[in-house]
Design a protein around this motif. Structure first.
Motif, PDB file in Angstrom:
ATOM      1  N   GLU A  59     -89.799   9.641 -13.325  1.00  0.00           N
ATOM      2  CA  GLU A  59     -89.588  10.743 -12.357  1.00  0.00           C
ATOM      3  C   GLU A  59     -88.742  11.830 -13.016  1.00  0.00           C
ATOM      4  N   ALA A  95     -88.475  15.856   0.959  1.00  0.00           N
ATOM      5  CA  ALA A  95     -88.419  14.406   0.718  1.00  0.00           C
ATOM      6  C   ALA A  95     -89.653  13.950  -0.075  1.00  0.00           C
ATOM      7  N   SER A  96     -90.151  14.884  -0.874  1.00  0.00           N
ATOM      8  CA  SER A  96     -91.225  14.599  -1.828  1.00  0.00           C
ATOM      9  C   SER A  96     -90.893  15.432  -3.057  1.00  0.00           C
ATOM     10  N   MET A  97     -90.372  14.756  -4.094  1.00  0.00           N
ATOM     11  CA  MET A  97     -89.800  15.494  -5.234  1.00  0.00           C
ATOM     12  C   MET A  97     -90.793  16.495  -5.833  1.00  0.00           C
ATOM     13  N   ASN A 127     -80.718  16.141   0.376  1.00  0.00           N
ATOM     14  CA  ASN A 127     -80.762  15.439   1.662  1.00  0.00           C
ATOM     15  C   ASN A 127     -79.353  15.481   2.262  1.00  0.00           C
ATOM     16  N   TYR A 182     -80.438  15.227  -6.283  1.00  0.00           N
ATOM     17  CA  TYR A 182     -80.294  13.902  -5.696  1.00  0.00           C
ATOM     18  C   TYR A 182     -79.103  13.244  -6.416  1.00  0.00           C
ATOM     19  N   LYS A 215     -80.665   7.858  -7.063  1.00  0.00           N
ATOM     20  CA  LYS A 215     -81.830   7.191  -6.447  1.00  0.00           C
ATOM     21  C   LYS A 215     -83.063   7.288  -7.345  1.00  0.00           C
ATOM     22  N   LEU A 216     -83.238   8.447  -7.977  1.00  0.00           N
ATOM     23  CA  LEU A 216     -84.490   8.693  -8.692  1.00  0.00           C
ATOM     24  C   LEU A 216     -84.529   7.934 -10.012  1.00  0.00           C
ATOM     25  N   PHE A 220     -82.803  21.571  -7.061  1.00  0.00           N
ATOM     26  CA  PHE A 220     -83.093  20.278  -6.421  1.00  0.00           C
ATOM     27  C   PHE A 220     -82.012  19.297  -6.848  1.00  0.00           C
ATOM     28  N   ASP A 268     -95.657   9.601  -5.525  1.00  0.00           N
ATOM     29  CA  ASP A 268     -94.253   9.878  -5.217  1.00  0.00           C
ATOM     30  C   ASP A 268     -94.150  10.576  -3.864  1.00  0.00           C
ATOM     31  N   GLY A 269     -93.208  10.074  -3.038  1.00  0.00           N
ATOM     32  CA  GLY A 269     -93.050  10.672  -1.711  1.00  0.00           C
ATOM     33  C   GLY A 269     -93.802   9.888  -0.658  1.00  0.00           C
ATOM     34  N   TRP A 297     -85.834  20.691   2.242  1.00  0.00           N
ATOM     35  CA  TRP A 297     -85.872  19.293   1.795  1.00  0.00           C
ATOM     36  C   TRP A 297     -87.169  18.661   2.286  1.00  0.00           C
TER      37      TRP A 297
HETATM   38  P1  P6P Z   1     -84.694  10.520   0.771  1.00  0.00           P
HETATM   39  C1  P6P Z   1     -89.483   9.884  -2.559  1.00  0.00           C
HETATM   40  O1  P6P Z   1     -89.257   8.560  -2.101  1.00  0.00           O
HETATM   41  C2  P6P Z   1     -88.349  10.229  -3.512  1.00  0.00           C
HETATM   42  O2  P6P Z   1     -88.353   9.348  -4.601  1.00  0.00           O
HETATM   43  C3  P6P Z   1     -88.481  11.681  -3.968  1.00  0.00           C
HETATM   44  O3  P6P Z   1     -89.799  12.090  -4.098  1.00  0.00           O
HETATM   45  C4  P6P Z   1     -87.747  12.439  -2.875  1.00  0.00           C
HETATM   46  O4  P6P Z   1     -87.214  13.668  -3.339  1.00  0.00           O
HETATM   47  C5  P6P Z   1     -86.644  11.458  -2.473  1.00  0.00           C
HETATM   48  O5  P6P Z   1     -87.095  10.145  -2.838  1.00  0.00           O
HETATM   49  C6  P6P Z   1     -86.398  11.484  -0.981  1.00  0.00           C
HETATM   50  O6  P6P Z   1     -85.293  10.620  -0.730  1.00  0.00           O
HETATM   51  O7  P6P Z   1     -83.445   9.698   0.585  1.00  0.00           O
HETATM   52  O8  P6P Z   1     -84.418  11.923   1.236  1.00  0.00           O
HETATM   53  O9  P6P Z   1     -85.770   9.835   1.588  1.00  0.00           O
END
Ligand code: P6P
Length: 340
Positions: free
Chosen positions: A286, A250-252, A214, A268, A280-281, A266, A123-124, A248
């Motif tokens: 996840e 961008a890696s959950m 984000n 999304y 998105k998730l 956190f 992930d990420g 942020w």
């Molecule tokens: P964005 C990584 O692709 C992920 O699934 C999560 O780990 C992360 O928090 C999110 O998407 C990042 O999304 O839109 O900021 O690139």
């Protein structure tokens, strides 16, 4: 210090699992072996991640995954490592992964067991090539029809999980695990090759002054998120009467790992760009495992209106909005959604 002396101060993952079994009688031998096999797969993935440009799995393929995202070579390698490490143990009926359209039945050459394993192997991925922490997320469910499991066998509420965890491949390699009796963190001792218990029974503070979202999507957010985030940006001059910090990665798993250790929220959210897309998730591999961990550490996890672990899944790869972390903040942003 001699290794034996060193080890006398350490509790390994194996010892921890045996002690948990004695305390709660909840970790069958099958489950113990499964967790050990998962932890071995994470060790191996962590090794390949650490190789970076020196490794043979660096960079992107020219292939897209089932979600139309360009697959990194490490995505594919990590997925295969998880399948190979977990298919032989006799404790699984099938597996499901973000990287695979359908479920993976345990081959006839191996005995089948009574559990299902779901995972996001890496992930990420967008952070892989720039040396930013990434991770693996996994979830274990019971299987009622282990002889002929189908996708339907996986579609259980997150509250049915028996194990959830993640590995973070960062400055340290960490493994965070819950079996329903709190959350424990293990750090990989790379010299011994052992997972060592370093943080017992992690608890998330109810309050926080740190949020993760984000913000480039701000103009697309729905009103409750607009209100919640703008109040934090107003800081001490606004209704919250306190200043907030933002992160942020961008890696959950990395954002979640920070929240587990020092609090935070956190988010999304769903947004106006795709009104029919709930977020998105991914729910099954996840949001559900992370929500289980967060709740076991005293935090909260909702999709803005409902507890994530209560959601009845309709499909294996369905998406979900995510608000998770320090309970008082998750409760607040959820209230804003329910008020409309
Ligand atoms: P964005 C990584 O692709 C992920 O699934 C999560 O780990 C992360 O928090 C999110 O998407 C990042 O999304 O839109 O900021 O690139």
């Amino acid at each position: 210090m001699e290794a034996t002396q060193l080890m006398s101060h350490y509790i390994t993952l194996t010892q921890h699992l045996i002690e948990e079994q004695r305390k709660h009688n909840s970790i069958t031998a099958d489950l113990c072996l499964l967790i050990e096999a998962i932890s071995h797969a994470c060790k191996l993935i962590g090794y390949h991640v650490s190789r970076g440009a020196l490794g043979e799995a660096y960079g992107s393929t020219d292939r897209e995954n089932i979600h139309g995202e360009i697959q990194k070579k490490l995505d594919i390698l990590s997925n295969n490592i998880f399948l190979t490490a977990n298919e032989w143990g006799g404790n699984l009926a099938a597996m499901a992964s973000e990287e695979m359209e359908g479920i993976y039945l345990i081959p006839d050459s191996f005995p089948r067991g009574n559990y299902l394993l779901l995972f996001d192997p890496l992930d990420g991925s967008s952070n892989i090539d720039v040396n930013v922490s990434i991770g693996t997320i996994f979830s274990v469910l019971r299987c009622s029809d282990s002889r002929t499991p189908t996708e339907q066998s996986f579609l259980q509420q997150g509250s049915h999980q028996v194990v959830a965890g993640y590995a973070v491949y960062g400055p340290q390699t960490s493994l965070v695990l819950t079996t329903g009796y709190g959350v424990n963190c293990f750090t990989l001792d790379r010299e011994l090759g052992s997972w060592i218990l370093t943080h017992r029974d992690l608890r998330i503070p109810l309050e926080t002054r740190e949020y993760a979202i984000n913000s480039s999507n701000q103009r697309h957010w729905y009103t409750p998120v607009q209100r919640y985030v703008s109040e934090m940006i107003d800081g001490a001059d606004g209704t919250r009467k306190a200043d907030f910090n933002m992160r942020w990665i961008a890696s959950m798993v990395s954002d979640v790992h920070r929240i587990l250790h020092r609090g935070g929220i956190f988010m999304y959210p769903a947004d106006k760009r795709m009104p029919r897309r709930p977020g998105k998730l991914r729910l099954m591999y996840e949001a559900n495992p992370i929500a289980f961990i967060i709740e076991q550490a005293g935090g909260a996890a909702t999709n803005g209106k409902n507890r994530i672990l209560d959601i009845y899944p309709q499909s294996l790869h369905e998406r979900v909005a995510v608000f998770l972390g320090s309970k008082n903040e998750v409760d607040r942003v959820t209230r804003y959604h329910l008020k409309g």
